[in-house]
Motif scaffolding. Structure first.
Motif, PDB file in Angstrom:
ATOM      1  N   ASN A  19       0.817  -1.217   0.000  1.00 13.15           N
ATOM      2  CA  ASN A  19       0.000   0.000   0.000  1.00 13.15           C
ATOM      3  C   ASN A  19       0.849   1.266   0.000  1.00 13.15           C
ATOM      4  O   ASN A  19       0.324   2.352   0.144  1.00 13.15           O
ATOM      5  N   VAL A  20       2.156   1.091  -0.105  1.00 16.10           N
ATOM      6  CA  VAL A  20       3.050   2.241  -0.106  1.00 16.10           C
ATOM      7  C   VAL A  20       2.897   3.003  -1.421  1.00 16.10           C
ATOM      8  O   VAL A  20       2.967   2.397  -2.498  1.00 16.10           O
ATOM      9  N   PRO A  21       2.644   4.309  -1.372  1.00 22.15           N
ATOM     10  CA  PRO A  21       2.483   5.083  -2.613  1.00 22.15           C
ATOM     11  C   PRO A  21       3.727   4.982  -3.490  1.00 22.15           C
ATOM     12  O   PRO A  21       4.853   4.910  -2.995  1.00 22.15           O
ATOM     13  N   THR A  22       3.513   4.974  -4.774  1.00 22.31           N
ATOM     14  CA  THR A  22       4.607   4.853  -5.725  1.00 22.31           C
ATOM     15  C   THR A  22       5.215   6.221  -6.010  1.00 22.31           C
ATOM     16  O   THR A  22       4.490   7.198  -6.252  1.00 22.31           O
ATOM     17  N   LEU A  23       6.527   6.295  -5.990  1.00 23.14           N
ATOM     18  CA  LEU A  23       7.234   7.528  -6.337  1.00 23.14           C
ATOM     19  C   LEU A  23       7.501   7.550  -7.833  1.00 23.14           C
ATOM     20  O   LEU A  23       7.812   6.524  -8.450  1.00 23.14           O
ATOM     21  N   THR A  24       7.381   8.725  -8.408  1.00 25.49           N
ATOM     22  CA  THR A  24       7.660   8.928  -9.823  1.00 25.49           C
ATOM     23  C   THR A  24       8.861   9.847  -9.952  1.00 25.49           C
ATOM     24  O   THR A  24       8.994  10.831  -9.217  1.00 25.49           O
ATOM     25  N   LYS A  25       9.760   9.522 -10.867  1.00 23.78           N
ATOM     26  CA  LYS A  25      10.913  10.386 -11.140  1.00 23.78           C
ATOM     27  C   LYS A  25      10.547  11.375 -12.239  1.00 23.78           C
ATOM     28  O   LYS A  25       9.959  11.002 -13.269  1.00 23.78           O
ATOM     29  N   GLY A  26      10.872  12.643 -12.022  1.00 27.18           N
ATOM     30  CA  GLY A  26      10.578  13.665 -13.026  1.00 27.18           C
ATOM     31  C   GLY A  26      11.713  14.646 -13.180  1.00 27.18           C
ATOM     32  O   GLY A  26      12.496  14.870 -12.254  1.00 27.18           O
ATOM     33  N   ARG A  27      11.811  15.254 -14.369  1.00 24.36           N
ATOM     34  CA  ARG A  27      12.827  16.280 -14.649  1.00 24.36           C
ATOM     35  C   ARG A  27      12.146  17.650 -14.610  1.00 24.36           C
ATOM     36  O   ARG A  27      11.106  17.857 -15.241  1.00 24.36           O
ATOM     37  N   VAL A  28      12.721  18.576 -13.861  1.00 21.66           N
ATOM     38  CA  VAL A  28      12.155  19.915 -13.723  1.00 21.66           C
ATOM     39  C   VAL A  28      12.493  20.742 -14.961  1.00 21.66           C
ATOM     40  O   VAL A  28      13.650  20.816 -15.385  1.00 21.66           O
ATOM     41  N   TYR A  29      11.455  21.381 -15.535  1.00 20.27           N
ATOM     42  CA  TYR A  29      11.667  22.209 -16.722  1.00 20.27           C
ATOM     43  C   TYR A  29      11.411  23.695 -16.472  1.00 20.27           C
ATOM     44  O   TYR A  29      11.857  24.541 -17.226  1.00 20.27           O
ATOM     45  N   SER A  30      10.693  24.021 -15.407  1.00 24.12           N
ATOM     46  CA  SER A  30      10.464  25.431 -15.092  1.00 24.12           C
ATOM     47  C   SER A  30       9.972  25.533 -13.655  1.00 24.12           C
ATOM     48  O   SER A  30       9.215  24.677 -13.189  1.00 24.12           O
ATOM     49  N   VAL A  31      10.417  26.586 -12.951  1.00 22.44           N
ATOM     50  CA  VAL A  31      10.015  26.826 -11.567  1.00 22.44           C
ATOM     51  C   VAL A  31       9.280  28.158 -11.503  1.00 22.44           C
ATOM     52  O   VAL A  31       9.760  29.168 -12.024  1.00 22.44           O
ATOM     53  N   ILE A  32       8.119  28.167 -10.893  1.00 16.03           N
ATOM     54  CA  ILE A  32       7.336  29.398 -10.754  1.00 16.03           C
ATOM     55  C   ILE A  32       7.874  30.170  -9.551  1.00 16.03           C
ATOM     56  O   ILE A  32       7.662  29.773  -8.401  1.00 16.03           O
ATOM     57  N   MET A  33       8.581  31.255  -9.819  1.00 18.54           N
ATOM     58  CA  MET A  33       9.262  31.995  -8.759  1.00 18.54           C
ATOM     59  C   MET A  33       8.631  33.353  -8.448  1.00 18.54           C
ATOM     60  O   MET A  33       8.761  33.858  -7.347  1.00 18.54           O
ATOM     61  N   ASP A  34       7.963  33.977  -9.432  1.00 21.36           N
ATOM     62  CA  ASP A  34       7.388  35.297  -9.181  1.00 21.36           C
ATOM     63  C   ASP A  34       6.241  35.551 -10.142  1.00 21.36           C
ATOM     64  O   ASP A  34       5.879  34.692 -10.958  1.00 21.36           O
ATOM     65  N   GLU A  35       5.665  36.743 -10.067  1.00 20.31           N
ATOM     66  CA  GLU A  35       4.473  37.082 -10.836  1.00 20.31           C
ATOM     67  C   GLU A  35       4.729  37.179 -12.332  1.00 20.31           C
ATOM     68  O   GLU A  35       3.784  37.257 -13.130  1.00 20.31           O
ATOM     69  N   ASN A  36       5.991  37.177 -12.765  1.00 24.95           N
ATOM     70  CA  ASN A  36       6.304  37.297 -14.184  1.00 24.95           C
ATOM     71  C   ASN A  36       6.317  35.954 -14.910  1.00 24.95           C
ATOM     72  O   ASN A  36       6.527  35.916 -16.121  1.00 24.95           O
ATOM     73  N   HIS A  37       6.116  34.864 -14.201  1.00 25.92           N
ATOM     74  CA  HIS A  37       6.132  33.549 -14.841  1.00 25.92           C
ATOM     75  C   HIS A  37       4.951  33.432 -15.802  1.00 25.92           C
ATOM     76  O   HIS A  37       3.841  33.907 -15.527  1.00 25.92           O
ATOM     77  N   PHE A  38       5.171  32.766 -16.944  1.00 28.03           N
ATOM     78  CA  PHE A  38       4.138  32.672 -17.978  1.00 28.03           C
ATOM     79  C   PHE A  38       2.896  31.926 -17.494  1.00 28.03           C
ATOM     80  O   PHE A  38       1.816  32.054 -18.080  1.00 28.03           O
ATOM     81  N   PHE A  39       2.985  31.133 -16.431  1.00 28.68           N
ATOM     82  CA  PHE A  39       1.832  30.396 -15.913  1.00 28.68           C
ATOM     83  C   PHE A  39       0.701  31.347 -15.541  1.00 28.68           C
ATOM     84  O   PHE A  39      -0.471  31.079 -15.823  1.00 28.68           O
ATOM     85  N   PHE A  40       1.039  32.466 -14.904  1.00 28.92           N
ATOM     86  CA  PHE A  40      -0.003  33.395 -14.452  1.00 28.92           C
ATOM     87  C   PHE A  40      -0.676  34.087 -15.636  1.00 28.92           C
ATOM     88  O   PHE A  40      -1.866  34.373 -15.597  1.00 28.92           O
TER      89      PHE A  40
END
Length: 570
Positions: A19-40
């Motif tokens: 029942n242990v949750p499975t961990l997934t490995k991922g590569r980071v492509y962008s970090v949301i650091m401030d209001e100028n990030h394209f996500f917003f």
């Protein structure tokens, strides 16, 4: 528990479905650091600070995607930090473990669902065993970007990747930052292991907070004299080779009386015949007095006993000013070498325009004073922090040192292990006079890099920018101040423009280049919404979206100057 029991328990556990949750490995492509990030802008449509710290990640085996915005939005997934008590944002292309867990979109009354889940990420995996960073870009990303993989929007890759892991000792717990800062929870070790284990205190606790790394080798260890700054919380340790900042303990026995106002408190501590006003304001005379009216008033050179032939002012020499009639600009007798070994006449700036004693050369005095007076007439007081600094000769007035040379500063900053071993350590290249580190007497020696030989760092004589004669530092470190704005808007009209993008206080005198405007050396770049410390050249707080027409502004300024001159004549 017997071996057979352990075996049976192990088999029972492995036979059941985990029942242990499975961990997934991922590569980071962008970090949301401030209001100028394209996500917003492109996804949310507005700024929401609760998304700060989220990352866009893709599978380690992701073939498509990359570091550009379009691919990130198309192929990557959002994840939030797993821990709420630790902020440790990854760098681009670092690998993280991710786990699915309930999201905050949980309540049906708020249009959520109890089964709603999202990804949470753990701190980066230590792929390279490097405390500074562990990027692992995909081969396709390396090819697409010609090997240049940015770690972030403004992270200095060279500084980060030059950070070394700290040397651990038995039982230590060390928190290491990416930029050469660390906190060590350790203890004294057997004598000789480090500079806090030289006495009989083995096992005693010690906590060291350190900024900067100066030790050589593949790994780093704290150096109380070499590191940029540090705090040592000791118990019974002796810190070896500690160089204290000052050995002046006279204040320990001074009698102190609470002052009522003014300079009375300072007088209680003064052990000199010099007046308080002179101590506070420097060796200046009143506006009606004249340095050069008195016999042997001003001396120059290394001491007041050994003076050059032209060190004393001639009786008919007044406080001469260069072509502008500035009666409060004081000329220093004699001449001093600049970096080019050219003899320069020096002037002491008026007190109201200087932070302490500031000297400028004959090539700079006239245009600088014109600019200072123009700003003053417009209601802005410009203050010069530093001007000319002679490469080798200290400068004295009335027997008081008013300007240290680069030689004096460099000698004062020379690390103890090199004192008495280099013939002329104030120069960039010198000769060994006592054997050390494999060098023999008479060997040529490069006194570089600065960080290895000096603390704090100090440029060699004839190499410091202060000896060039054509630059000044102003009180414009804050690129939001009115003084900074005035210098950017008007200083170029008098020949002064910014020359170093990381130093908003440094303005060089370059009249030919300045004809092309304040951005002649540092190109204009409009970056709305970005904090001024993070902008390329800190123009945001001065000019608008469109760069002004500098040619038109210069022509208008010259026409106004001509009109002012005509008005004075008529």
């Amino acid at each position: 528990m017997s071996k057979s029991q352990l075996t049976n328990n192990s088999s029972k556990r492995t036979s059941r479905r985990s029942n242990v949750p499975t961990l997934t490995k991922g590569r980071v492509y962008s970090v949301i650091m401030d209001e100028n990030h394209f996500f917003f802008r492109d996804v949310l449509g507005t700024f929401d600070p609760t998304f700060i710290g989220y990352v866009y990640w893709g599978s380690v085996n992701l073939k498509l995607g990359g570091l550009n915005r379009g691919d990130i939005l198309k192929y990557c997934t959002l994840a939030k930090p797993y821990f709420n008590w630790l902020t440790y944002t990854p760098l681009n292309t670092e690998i993280v473990d991710l786990i699915k867990a309930p999201s905050n979109n949980h309540y049906t009354a708020l249009n959520g669902t109890h089964t709603s889940i999202e990804y949470f990420y753990y701190p980066p995996i230590n792929v390279w065993n490097n405390s500074a960073g562990n990027p692992l870009p995909a081969e396709s990303d390396i090819q697409l970007n010609n090997g240049e993989i940015p770690l972030g929007e403004y992270t200095d890759e060279d500084k980060v990747m030059s950070t070394k892991n700290m040397v651990p000792f038995e039982g230590d717990m060390i928190l290491e930052g990416r930029f050469g800062n660390s906190i060590r929870f350790g203890s004294s070790n057997p004598q000789g292991k480090n500079n806090w284990s030289d006495n009989d205190s083995e096992g005693e606790p010690i906590t060291i907070i350190s900024n900067g790394q100066t030790t050589e080798g593949a790994a780093a260890i704290e150096d109380i004299n070499g590191d940029a700054s540090s705090i040592y919380l000791t118990s019974n340790q002796n810190i070896n080779n500690l160089n204290i900042a000052s050995k002046n303990f006279k204040s320990l026995n001074a009698n102190f009386t609470e002052p009522t106002s003014g300079t009375e408190g300072l007088e209680n501590f003064t052990q000199t015949s010099t007046s308080i006003d002179e101590l506070l304001n420097g060796p200046f005379q009143s506006e009606t007095s004249n340095f050069l009216d008195q016999e042997n008033v001003i001396n120059e050179g290394q001491s007041t006993q050994e003076v050059d032939d032209d060190a004393n002012a001639k009786s008919d020499e007044g406080p001469i000013s260069p072509s502008g009639g500035y009666e409060d600009l004081v000329k220093i007798p004699g001449t001093y070498e600049d970096n080019n070994k050219t003899k320069r006449q020096l002037y002491l700036l008026p007190q109201r325009f200087s932070n302490g004693n500031v000297l400028v050369t004959d090539s700079l005095a006239d245009p600088l004073l014109k600019m200072l007076l123009a700003a003053e007439n417009e209601g802005t007081r410009l203050t010069v922090n530093s001007g000319f600094r002679p490469p080798v000769d200290d400068i004295y007035i009335n027997g008081s040192l008013i300007q240290k040379s680069q030689k004096t500063i460099r000698l004062a900053n020379l690390k103890s292990q090199y004192i008495g071993k280099i013939q002329e350590p104030w120069l960039e290249r010198s000769t060994v006079i006592e054997p050390f580190d494999g060098y023999q007497v008479g060997d040529s020696y490069n006194v570089t890099p600065q960080s290895k030989h000096f603390e704090p760092k100090a440029a060699a004589s004839y190499k410091s920018k202060h000896g060039v004669s054509l630059a000044c530092d102003f009180t414009t470190a804050s690129a939001t101040s009115e003084v900074y704005k005035w210098m950017c808007k008007h200083g170029w009209k008098y020949g002064f423009i910014r020359t170093v993008n990381t130093e908003p206080w440094h303005f060089g005198y370059s009249p030919e280049k300045a004809k092309d405007g304040p951005t002649a050396i540092l190109p204009y770049k409009y970056e709305p919404g970005t904090a001024y410390l993070n902008t390329t050249n800190r123009w945001n707080n001065v000019f608008g979206e469109v760069e002004p027409n500098w040619g038109s502004e210069l022509l208008a300024f010259q026409e106004q100057q001509a009109q002012n001159l005509n008005d004075q004549i008529t």
